[in-house]
Each structure stands twice: as C-alpha cells, then as structure tokens.
Design a protein around this motif. Structure first.
Motif, short mmCIF file in Angstrom:
data_model
loop_
_atom_site.label_atom_id
_atom_site.label_comp_id
_atom_site.label_asym_id
_atom_site.label_seq_id
_atom_site.Cartn_x
_atom_site.Cartn_y
_atom_site.Cartn_z
N THR A 101 0.81 -1.24 0.02
CA THR A 101 0.09 -0.02 0.02
C THR A 101 0.82 1.46 -0.02
O THR A 101 1.70 1.38 0.89
CB THR A 101 -1.04 0.01 1.28
OG1 THR A 101 -1.72 -1.02 1.20
CG2 THR A 101 -1.95 1.32 1.36
N TYR A 102 0.90 1.97 -1.09
CA TYR A 102 1.56 3.19 -1.05
C TYR A 102 0.48 4.39 -0.41
O TYR A 102 -0.66 4.81 -0.84
CB TYR A 102 1.55 3.71 -2.46
CG TYR A 102 2.76 5.02 -2.53
CD1 TYR A 102 3.93 4.67 -2.98
CD2 TYR A 102 2.36 6.20 -2.43
CE1 TYR A 102 4.82 5.66 -3.05
CE2 TYR A 102 3.19 7.20 -2.57
CZ TYR A 102 4.47 7.02 -2.83
OH TYR A 102 5.56 7.72 -2.90
N LEU B 172 6.79 7.78 11.30
CA LEU B 172 5.68 7.00 10.74
C LEU B 172 6.28 5.57 10.43
O LEU B 172 5.48 4.81 10.41
CB LEU B 172 4.95 7.70 9.64
CG LEU B 172 3.83 8.50 10.31
CD1 LEU B 172 3.46 9.37 8.72
CD2 LEU B 172 3.03 8.23 10.94
N PRO B 173 7.59 5.46 9.78
CA PRO B 173 7.73 4.01 9.62
C PRO B 173 7.60 2.94 10.71
O PRO B 173 7.67 1.86 10.57
CB PRO B 173 9.28 4.24 9.00
CG PRO B 173 9.13 5.51 8.48
CD PRO B 173 8.34 6.37 9.30
N GLN B 174 7.85 3.53 11.98
CA GLN B 174 7.67 2.77 13.24
C GLN B 174 6.33 2.36 13.38
O GLN B 174 6.03 1.46 14.29
CB GLN B 174 8.27 3.42 14.36
CG GLN B 174 9.83 3.89 14.29
CD GLN B 174 10.13 4.92 15.42
OE1 GLN B 174 9.70 4.73 16.51
NE2 GLN B 174 10.94 5.79 14.95
N TYR B 175 5.39 3.04 12.73
CA TYR B 175 3.82 2.57 12.83
C TYR B 175 3.08 2.08 11.60
O TYR B 175 2.16 2.33 11.06
CB TYR B 175 3.32 4.16 13.27
CG TYR B 175 3.82 4.44 14.66
CD1 TYR B 175 2.97 3.92 15.84
CD2 TYR B 175 4.86 5.14 14.87
CE1 TYR B 175 3.13 4.44 16.79
CE2 TYR B 175 5.28 5.53 16.38
CZ TYR B 175 4.30 5.11 17.28
OH TYR B 175 4.60 5.35 18.65
N ASP C 152 9.51 4.04 1.94
CA ASP C 152 9.67 4.20 0.66
C ASP C 152 8.18 3.98 0.15
O ASP C 152 8.25 4.10 -1.38
CB ASP C 152 10.31 2.76 0.07
CG ASP C 152 10.16 1.47 0.57
OD1 ASP C 152 9.07 1.58 1.41
OD2 ASP C 152 10.44 0.39 -0.16
N THR C 153 7.22 3.66 0.78
CA THR C 153 5.78 4.11 0.09
C THR C 153 5.07 4.96 0.99
O THR C 153 3.80 4.83 1.26
CB THR C 153 5.04 2.60 0.41
OG1 THR C 153 5.29 2.24 1.73
CG2 THR C 153 5.95 1.53 -0.51
N ALA D 169 3.29 8.94 -8.13
CA ALA D 169 4.59 8.72 -7.94
C ALA D 169 5.04 7.37 -8.25
O ALA D 169 6.31 7.13 -8.68
CB ALA D 169 4.68 9.11 -6.31
N VAL D 170 4.17 6.50 -8.16
CA VAL D 170 4.47 4.85 -8.37
C VAL D 170 4.61 4.75 -9.82
O VAL D 170 5.50 4.27 -10.36
CB VAL D 170 3.53 4.12 -7.65
CG1 VAL D 170 3.56 2.43 -8.18
CG2 VAL D 170 3.31 3.84 -6.35
N GLU D 171 3.95 5.32 -10.62
CA GLU D 171 3.84 5.11 -12.25
C GLU D 171 4.74 6.02 -12.51
O GLU D 171 5.12 6.11 -13.86
CB GLU D 171 2.37 5.42 -12.58
CG GLU D 171 1.38 4.45 -12.17
CD GLU D 171 0.11 4.50 -12.49
OE1 GLU D 171 -0.07 5.58 -13.44
OE2 GLU D 171 -0.72 3.88 -12.00
#
Length: 408
Positions: free
Chosen positions: A107-108, A128-131, A136-137, A279-281
C-alpha cells in the motif's frame, strides 16, 4: 502483487481515508481522536473509541494534529506521551480499521496536511515508519498540492477557468484557488489558500438561528472572495457541507455569473490517492506551485569557462522536503556568489552567499564543496567546505554553515 493506494486527509477534528485496490474503493471518515482504556494500554479509534468511552473508564484524546504541530506532550491515564506519537498511533489504527485483512505491505500512502511546516513534516516522516508506514511507500503533502492533483484528474474543470474550493470544518474555514498557466511552454498548476476569519463551531448548525447566521456569514464571504475573479466552478468539502439545506444564500452567492457548484466530501483524500499513483507510475506531471513546494527557482550565478551561468539548485515547484544536493565549484575573483530567485519569467531577487571558507591566497586556487537544502518554508541552508586545489593545496577542512532568508 499490484500496488494499492491510500490517501489520508488529516485535520484536527475529522480525518478521511480513501483506499483503492484495483477497481475497489473504500472510504472511512472518523474523528481525529484516540481512546485508551484505563486498566491496560489498549488503544481505539473511530466508532470503537466512542463505544469504549461510553462503556467504561479511560481517556479520549482529541486535537491530535494541533498538539503534534506544537511539539507538545499529553498525559493519558498517568502516562506522558508525545502528541506526535499519539497521532502516529491514531494513523496506524485508522489505516488498520479501513484496510481490515488487506495486504498492507503493498500500500502506497499519501498523507495530506492542512498546513505544511517542513520541520513537522520531517519529524512525522521519520516517525511513521515505526507505525506501519514504510518510508519508501509514504509521501506527505499539503492540501494545496492535493487539490492540484485532484484537478489534474478533472481536466475539464481547469479548462473552463479558475477553480475555487471551500473547506468548512470545526472552527476552520478555508478557501483554495487552483489554476493552470504556461511558463516557457511548461504546463504549471498553481494553488493558493486563504484561511477565513468567518470560522465557527459546527454546533451552530444544530438550530435554525445558527443556520441562518452561518448562511449569511458565508454568503457575504463568497461575495467578497469570488468578486472580480474568473472562477468557473466552486467545490464544497468538509463536514460543515455534509448537508447543504442550511446554506441557500451562500449557494446563490457562489453560483452568480454562471459558476458551477459541486459538492465532494473526499477531495483531499482523492488528491492524495492520485499523488500516490503518479509517484508509483513515475508520470510526468505539470509543474506544481503550492505549499510544500518552492515558489521560485533557486540558482547560483557562477562562471564557467569565463561565461556567467546559472547553476540551478532547485526548480520552481521542487518539493521542499527532497530538494537539495551537493556540488563542487571553483570561485573566480569574488568573496561571495549571488543566489538568484526566479519566478518562471524573470529574476525577482538576488541574495549574497558569503564564501567565507576561502583561504587567503591567489584567486582560482581553491575548490569549494557546497551542500544545499531548505531548512524551512522561507530559508535555505548552505554548508560550504574548503576542498583544496588538487595536490598543490590540500583541503583545510574549514567549514561554514549559513542560512539565507529567501522571502518574508
């Protein structure tokens, strides 16, 4: 596995999440609040939090965004927590409530903030990466940028002219304007915001007298704000516009001059979702000029082979969070270089950056390594290091840091 997308429009009172997986979409709106049970450290959000609060002892914590932006701490059941940590926990639980059993690792997420303060964005992005929001997304953008992504997905609106957006929330009333233009054959989308003094508590809409007062207040605002500008359409969003029967005079004021009126409850969450897809595409986008992005192009005036040239540090529309870099250059005959600010058509300001690490020797005999980044929304930070001159003059290690105020 195909990428899934999550747009989160975060406000101090109510947050909206929009999830997209293939052809399926799911929406969740909930109070930006978190409940902790008294006896054990268990946390709840949304309707479950309200049920727990009614059923037994514990603490409901509201105003999570405002507390986080102030950098404060909150006492919950005898334990002190940083407000930003409670906000991150709220986002984790809200995401889990919406996604249920969906695979979260693909999930992005794009988080949309009403205000964009670079220091707060950096802190939130680190936390936020700790939650369960992998770095990277994850992107964090302003509501202005989200609005422009929304308009990019509705090209017919912009083709007709400037687009306005009213957002009415608890003690918050804001007007956004979005438009497109050409700058040197480059498509540019621009947004601006006005936070209105006419904000009020939404409880006012619970009785006829309050409805009439709010209706006339907003009608007068629309007459003032929309006058003398070519708004082809206006969108209404926010919980204050969840129902429209209280605002006939306001609606008439908005629709003057054949303006079209739309209601959309998820504009900012949709814009966040579209920003994630782009961003993803890796889509080539128009240049976006809005909060969270540089309103000007920043460049240093340097000489190369005897010719004055601009060394571009950040293009107009560059994301403040990621703009920056490091480079080496050889100063010629001056003790400072000029930082140029350009608005897309012309240089609007020139500011000096002192070369105070240059040693006392002849000109053109010392390379300088320069690092650049935005330190906040108004200032750029430069780090200059004496890099020596080949084998003749080794680097001295002398370093200088300086901030340049770009605009008021």
């Amino acid at each position: 596995m195909a990428m899934q997308y999550l747009g989160i429009d975060l406000s101090n009172s109510e947050s909206t999440l929009l999830f997209s997986s293939g052809e399926r979409e799911r929406t969740l709106s909930l109070a930006t609040a978190i409940f902790r049970e008294q006896e054990k450290e268990r946390w709840y959000v949304g309707t479950e939090a309200c049920e727990k609060a009614l059923a037994g002892p514990g603490s409901m914590t509201e105003n999570l965004l405002a507390g986080s932006e102030r950098g404060g701490s909150i006492l919950v059941e005898g334990t002190e927590y940083r407000a930003i940590e409670l906000l991150a926990r709220f986002l984790k639980l809200a995401k889990r409530e919406l996604l249920g059993e969906e695979k979260e690792e693909a999930t992005y997420t794009v988080l949309v903030l009403p205000e964009y303060r670079l220091s707060f964005v950096r802190e939130l992005r680190t936390l936020l990466p700790q939650y369960d929001f992998p770095a990277d997304t994850l992107r964090i953008i302003s509501r202005e940028e989200s609005f422009l992504h929304f308009l990019r997905g509705e090209p017919a609106l912009l083709e007709a002219g400037e687009v306005g957006l009213y957002a009415l929330e608890e003690k918050s009333f804001a007007f956004y304007a979005g438009r497109s233009k050409k700058e040197k054959n480059k498509d540019v989308l621009l947004a601006e915001t006005q936070n209105m003094r006419e904000a009020f508590t939404l409880k006012m809409l619970n009785n006829t007298q309050g409805e009439n007062y709010a209706d006339h207040l907003l009608a007068a605002n629309a007459e003032k704000v929309l006058r003398n500008r070519h708004f082809a359409s206006v969108i209404l969003t926010g919980p204050g516009f969840n129902r429209m029967d209280w605002s006939p005079n306001f609606q008439r004021s908005v629709c003057k001059g054949q303006r079209k009126l739309y209601q959309d409850k998820t504009v900012f969450a949709q814009g966040g979702l579209l920003a994630g897809r782009a961003a993803v595409e890796k889509r080539e986008l128009p240049r976006l000029v809005c909060k969270g992005r540089s309103p000007v192009r920043l460049s240093l005036l340097v000489k190369h082979e005897g010719q004055e040239r601009e060394l571009v540090l950040a293009e107009r529309g560059a994301a403040l969070l990621t703009a920056g870099g490091r480079f080496r250059f050889l100063p010629e005959d001056r003790k400072e270089v000029q930082l140029l600010l350009s608005d897309g058509a012309r240089v609007i300001r020139s500011l000096p950056v002192a070369l105070d690490v240059l040693p006392e020797r002849e000109d053109k005999s010392c390379y300088i390594d320069v690092s650049f980044r935005f330190s906040d929304e108004r200032r750029a930070e430069f780090t200059l290091v004496d890099a020596g001159f080949g084998e003749i003059f080794p680097p001295s290690g002398k370093e200088s840091r300086q901030e340049v105020e770009l605009w008021d």
